[in-house]
Design an enzyme around this catalytic site. Structure first.
Site, PDB file in Angstrom:
ATOM      1  N   ASN A 459      44.701  49.093  25.832  1.00 55.43           N
ATOM      2  CA  ASN A 459      43.384  48.928  26.457  1.00 55.43           C
ATOM      3  C   ASN A 459      42.732  50.258  26.805  1.00 55.43           C
ATOM      4  O   ASN A 459      41.582  50.505  26.477  1.00 55.43           O
ATOM      5  CB  ASN A 459      43.554  48.170  27.774  1.00 55.43           C
ATOM      6  CG  ASN A 459      43.578  46.687  27.508  1.00 55.43           C
ATOM      7  OD1 ASN A 459      43.125  46.248  26.453  1.00 55.43           O
ATOM      8  ND2 ASN A 459      44.123  45.930  28.447  1.00 55.43           N
ATOM      9  N   ILE A 460      43.513  51.093  27.487  1.00 51.69           N
ATOM     10  CA  ILE A 460      42.935  52.327  28.021  1.00 51.69           C
ATOM     11  C   ILE A 460      42.651  53.324  26.896  1.00 51.69           C
ATOM     12  O   ILE A 460      41.573  53.916  26.826  1.00 51.69           O
ATOM     13  CB  ILE A 460      43.875  52.935  29.080  1.00 51.69           C
ATOM     14  CG1 ILE A 460      43.970  51.973  30.247  1.00 51.69           C
ATOM     15  CG2 ILE A 460      43.386  54.301  29.532  1.00 51.69           C
ATOM     16  CD1 ILE A 460      45.019  52.327  31.254  1.00 51.69           C
ATOM     17  N   VAL A 595      45.988  56.819  39.907  1.00 51.71           N
ATOM     18  CA  VAL A 595      45.763  56.123  41.185  1.00 51.71           C
ATOM     19  C   VAL A 595      44.288  55.755  41.292  1.00 51.71           C
ATOM     20  O   VAL A 595      43.421  56.603  41.067  1.00 51.71           O
ATOM     21  CB  VAL A 595      46.126  57.031  42.390  1.00 51.71           C
ATOM     22  CG1 VAL A 595      46.005  56.244  43.696  1.00 51.71           C
ATOM     23  CG2 VAL A 595      47.524  57.609  42.240  1.00 51.71           C
ATOM     24  N   LEU A 599      38.375  55.960  40.687  1.00 47.42           N
ATOM     25  CA  LEU A 599      37.945  56.377  42.033  1.00 47.42           C
ATOM     26  C   LEU A 599      38.363  57.828  42.280  1.00 47.42           C
ATOM     27  O   LEU A 599      39.452  58.235  41.901  1.00 47.42           O
ATOM     28  CB  LEU A 599      38.582  55.472  43.088  1.00 47.42           C
ATOM     29  CG  LEU A 599      38.129  54.013  43.094  1.00 47.42           C
ATOM     30  CD1 LEU A 599      38.886  53.240  44.178  1.00 47.42           C
ATOM     31  CD2 LEU A 599      36.625  53.911  43.328  1.00 47.42           C
ATOM     32  N   GLU A 653      49.276  43.047  34.386  1.00 46.11           N
ATOM     33  CA  GLU A 653      50.009  43.613  33.248  1.00 46.11           C
ATOM     34  C   GLU A 653      50.406  42.441  32.357  1.00 46.11           C
ATOM     35  O   GLU A 653      50.466  41.298  32.834  1.00 46.11           O
ATOM     36  CB  GLU A 653      51.294  44.296  33.748  1.00 46.11           C
ATOM     37  CG  GLU A 653      51.070  45.543  34.578  1.00 46.11           C
ATOM     38  CD  GLU A 653      50.588  46.718  33.755  1.00 46.11           C
ATOM     39  OE1 GLU A 653      51.040  46.848  32.597  1.00 46.11           O
ATOM     40  OE2 GLU A 653      49.745  47.484  34.246  1.00 46.11           O
ATOM     41  N   ASP A 664      54.571  49.486  41.077  1.00 49.37           N
ATOM     42  CA  ASP A 664      53.349  50.178  40.674  1.00 49.37           C
ATOM     43  C   ASP A 664      52.651  50.780  41.911  1.00 49.37           C
ATOM     44  O   ASP A 664      52.216  51.933  41.902  1.00 49.37           O
ATOM     45  CB  ASP A 664      52.451  49.157  39.969  1.00 49.37           C
ATOM     46  CG  ASP A 664      51.161  49.765  39.487  1.00 49.37           C
ATOM     47  OD1 ASP A 664      51.233  50.624  38.587  1.00 49.37           O
ATOM     48  OD2 ASP A 664      50.104  49.404  40.023  1.00 49.37           O
ATOM     49  N   LYS A 668      52.049  54.817  43.001  1.00 44.48           N
ATOM     50  CA  LYS A 668      50.751  55.381  43.404  1.00 44.48           C
ATOM     51  C   LYS A 668      50.865  56.083  44.753  1.00 44.48           C
ATOM     52  O   LYS A 668      50.291  57.154  44.966  1.00 44.48           O
ATOM     53  CB  LYS A 668      49.692  54.293  43.465  1.00 44.48           C
ATOM     54  CG  LYS A 668      49.319  53.774  42.078  1.00 44.48           C
ATOM     55  CD  LYS A 668      48.390  52.593  42.183  1.00 44.48           C
ATOM     56  CE  LYS A 668      47.943  52.131  40.804  1.00 44.48           C
ATOM     57  NZ  LYS A 668      47.341  50.794  40.843  1.00 44.48           N
ATOM     58  N   GLY A 783      40.738  48.573  35.656  1.00 43.87           N
ATOM     59  CA  GLY A 783      39.813  48.222  34.573  1.00 43.87           C
ATOM     60  C   GLY A 783      39.813  49.318  33.542  1.00 43.87           C
ATOM     61  O   GLY A 783      39.960  50.500  33.863  1.00 43.87           O
TER      62      GLY A 783
END
Ligand code: ADP
Ligand code: ASP
Ligand code: MG
Length: 802
Positions: A459-460, A595, A599, A653, A664, A668, A783
């Site tokens: 996806n990324i 993380v 943001l 996931e 996860d 972070k 996202g």
């Protein structure tokens, strides 16, 4: 002893009335009374005379027209530049010369032809001397044939001793007068004119400078000096203020018009200070030829030449090829006929020698005359392209760039000079202009070239590829660099192309078509490549195997951007080893995307710490998935059902247990703690997993069949919370006392961490500066687009630091 300087003005400095006026002012300003001046024929006079001589054979009418034009041009110059009483002597001698020219008929004897072709220099020297007199600079004209002695040959050699004596006798008669001398010509012992070759007055200038013991020779032309390429061909060419003598010699040897091929010989044999300047704009810069041999680091100039001839010399089979070759090189060197380039084809008993068209016929006859064993084949229609500069042949980047530019050209061969001063390519004639521009850009462009390699096509990775496609040009412009995507790899395959990949083709079917098995070959190739100044690897995987390569990346000099959290949250020892490896090699490692996705949390926390604040504690909701689940969860719908819904909407996931087990969030928290300057071990974080032991052992499919086992414990807690007016949230905390935990908490329903939009992350940072009212960053923390954006932000940061 009288200290003199010599100034040489080429045809381009004497092209019209205004040019002559400029030359007079230059001499006024930059020369002394006893200085010497050497001139070429005005403008394109020599070319015109050659055209006339050639037309004598083929077309009498053309020959006549050329003469008429030439005479009009010369007459115009005289009439515009001199007072009427000065004009008559010059016009008279011009009339005599033209009646000789008009009387000539084909065939022209060789010596007669030389005599006629040298007339341009006679006219320009007489005119300039008269003009200087008019400007109150006493001057005399001197015909170089009165003192320069040389025997006719393909490369005539000036006899130094006789010529010097004759010159000194001449100069003794002209004290306190500038002496304006014809370039291009000498005389043999029979009194015949001997020409020194096209552009030969550069050579006249340095030879005469040597004989007259001039302290400095300045060659004035229409350019300020030697440029990184012919500025008429390459617009971006830059002036070289200093050029090593041997490099200038090599450029001249390769017949660049800016310097005649033998100009540098007299300079090397004397203490003459040689400068090049522009007569059109004298203060626009210059090139000085330096003798100190500063260490050579590669190409400084690219040059090209059309009208090159290949002489294919075949040696009769059965003879000692090596010895013949040696003998041939020796005689050519002695006769000053070293080729522009050569290729030995030992298996075919053949050597290919490249020459300018100007000398090639003579050289062919010369070689043929050496031995009946040689057979010389003359082939016209070639050009050369060369990169010149000390050390070019051992500069890997320049060699690579040179071959890279030539690989798609009609290349005959490449010659690397033993002196390491040049790389010369011989091509079948084509557009050397285009090649020269491309080569100049490749070798000298100041632009840095940045290669980007992407690992991970999930996806990324896919999102970042689409983003990069829109940003590539913008970045190139913003940073004045060239960013190329050169490799995309997933766990099975990779596609690498150092010419650059088109991001849209990777997302299309290009990857499937071109990718090869991922045996880490891409890594080896990136390590060896010479084309890019910097390499950035993007890790958009969750792969531990790739993380294991991080230290090697740093050691190879790569920069790294991780969306992968494994290294940032690894045990301290591993984490610090990686950090140290990057700082030791001065490369960057960024992991903004690990993380809070896009943001601005990592940089903010690091910035606080680096600006002098001390972070005291953190709390927040760090997982978009868990944020969504607990916002929905009131106990009415079983938790397991919500997990299934979230999974279907792509909010988890592929295996939701990776979100539910808290690891996860723990990672972070560790990363953020480290960014804020705290030392923390991942094992020290208390982690509450929502996955009961029994579910851990199952496969992903089986997990969904038994997911209801998640529900009981949580139902009890949510009901209790409801009774107390509270809500459940999955919270990460790092407390003042250094305790770190991630797990489910019941919070008052009006608590800051309780009121989020589904999927939002929130980070509350308490520090010395933000004590009573914590610094809060909140917003969508998961996202594909925002995560890709975070990677792109890191790439921008790296670019800005280069
Ligand atoms: P002149 O007529 O004064 O002798 P030339 O025309 O013979 O001048 O030589 C100057 C020309 O050389 C320049 O106008 C330029 O086009 C050409 N040239 C070729 N290579 C170079 C280079 N590397 N640097 C500067 N000029 C070059
Ligand atoms: N006038 C001669 C030529 O055009 C010599 C020179 O310019 O140097 O080649
Ligand atoms: Mg010239």
């Amino acid at each position: 002893m009288l200290v003199r300087q010599l100034h040489k003005f080429g045809g381009s400095s004497l092209a019209d009335v205004q040019c002559y006026q400029r030359v007079a002012s230059i001499l006024q300003q930059y020369s002394g009374d006893n200085d010497l001046v050497v001139v070429s024929a005005a403008g394109s006079t020599t070319n015109q005379l050659i055209k006339w001589a050639d037309a004598l054979e083929s077309d009498g009418r053309v020959a006549h027209e050329v003469l008429q034009e030439l005479r009009a041009f010369q007459t115009h110059l005289i009439e515009e530049l001199l007072r009427s009483e000065q004009q008559s002597a010059l016009l008279e001698s011009l009339a005599i010369d033209f009646s000789e020219l008009n009387g000539a008929s084909w065939p022209l004897e060789e010596t007669k032809r030389a005599y006629f072709l040298g007339m341009g220099e006679v006219w320009s020297s007489k005119l300039l001397a008269a003009l200087l007199c008019r400007k109150e600079m006493p001057a005399v004209q001197l015909d170089s044939r009165h003192f320069l002695r040389a025997e006719k040959g393909t490369q005539p050699e000036v006899e130094r001793v006789t010529s010097k004596q004759l010159l000194m006798n001449e100069l003794a008669q002209h004290h306190d007068r500038r002496v304006v001398i014809t370039g291009f010509m000498a005389q043999d012992h029979q009194g015949n004119t001997v020409l020194l070759g096209r552009n030969g007055s550069d050579y006249s200038a340095t030879v005469i400078g040597l004989l007259a013991e001039a302290s400095r020779v300045t060659i004035w032309s229409d350019v300020a000096g030697v440029y990184s390429a012919d500025p008429r061909i390459v617009e971006e060419a830059c002036l070289l203020p200093l050029l090593r003598l041997d490099e200038a010699s090599e450029l001249a040897r390769l017949a660049a018009p800016v310097l005649h091929s033998r100009t540098l010989q007299p300079v090397a044999q004397s203490a003459i200070d040689l400068n090049l300047r522009c007569s059109h704009a004298p203060e626009s810069g210059s090139t000085r030829i330096e003798r100190v041999l500063a260490s050579g680091r590669g190409a400084k100039i690219v040059t090209s030449l059309d009208d090159v001839v290949l002489l294919d010399v075949s040696i009769e089979h059965g003879h000692d090829f090596e010895r013949c070759l040696e003998e041939l090189s020796d005689v050519l060197a002695k006769a000053q006929l070293v080729p522009l380039a050569e290729e030995v084809q030992a298996d075919r008993y053949k050597i290919r020698l490249a020459y300018t068209q100007e000398v090639a016929r003579d050289v062919q006859d010369f070689i043929q005359a050496q031995s009946p064993l040689y057979h010389v084949d003359y082939q016209a229609g070639y050009s050369i392209v060369a990169a010149v500069g000390a050390g070019v042949t051992s500069n890997a980047l320049h060699c690579f760039g040179f071959y890279q530019q030539l690989k798609h050209q009609p290349l005959e061969f490449v010659y690397e000079t033993e002196s390491e001063l040049s790389l010369v390519a011989v091509l079948r004639q084509g557009s050397s202009k285009l090649i020269l521009n491309a080569l100049h850009a490749q070798l000298f462009q100041a632009q840095k070239r940045i290669a980007v390699a992407l690992c991970g096509r999930g996806n990324i990775g896919a999102s970042w590829l689409s983003l990069f496609e829109t940003q590539q040009d913008v970045m190139n412009k913003r940073y004045g660099m060239q960013f190329d995507l050169v490799c995309v790899a997933d766990s099975k395959n990779y596609w690498l192309d150092l010419d650059g990949l088109d991001a849209s083709q990777v997302t299309g079917d290009g990857f499937e078509k071109h990718a090869v098995r991922n045996d880490n070959g891409w890594l080896a190739q990136l390590k060896e490549q010479q084309r890019y100044d910097e390499i950035v690897v993007i890790d958009a995987t969750a792969s531990a195997a790739l993380t294991a390569n991080y230290i090697a990346f740093a050691e190879h000099g790569f920069h790294l951007i991780s969306a992968n959290k494994l290294a940032g949250s690894a045990p301290s020892e591993t984490y610090h080893l990686i950090q140290d490896a990057f700082s030791k090699t001065g490369r960057s490692w960024h992991y903004n995307a690990t993380v809070g996705a896009g943001l601005p949390i990592n940089h903010t926390v690091r910035d606080l710490h680096e600006s002098g604040d001390t972070v005291v504690s953190f709390s927040g909701i760090f997982s978009g998935t868990l944020s969504w689940l607990f916002q929905q969860y009131t106990g009415d719908i079983p938790f397991s059902e919500l997990v299934e819904q979230a999974w279907q909407q792509g909010l988890t996931e592929p295996d939701p247990r990776k979100d539910l087990d808290g690891s996860d969030v723990m990672r972070k928290l560790v990363i953020l703690a480290r960014e804020s300057g705290l030392d923390i071990e991942p094992q020290a974080v208390k982690v509450e997993s929502l996955v009961p032991e029994a579910l851990n052992a199952l496969s992903a499919d089986e997990f969904f069949d038994h997911a209801e086992q998640l529900d009981d414990a949580l139902l009890e807690r949510v009901e209790k919370a409801n009774e107390e007016g509270k809500v459940l949230r999955y919270v990460a905390r790092l407390d003042r006392d250094g305790k770190a935990s991630v797990g489910v908490e019941a919070l008052p329903s009006n608590h800051a961490l309780a009121n989020l939009l589904p999927c939002d992350n929130i980070f509350a940072i308490e520090s010395v500066w933000y004590k009573d009212n914590p610094l809060v960053i909140r917003g969508p923390g998961a996202g594909r687009d925002v995560t890709a954006g975070a990677i792109q932000s890191d790439l921008n940061r790296i670019a800005a630091s280069l």
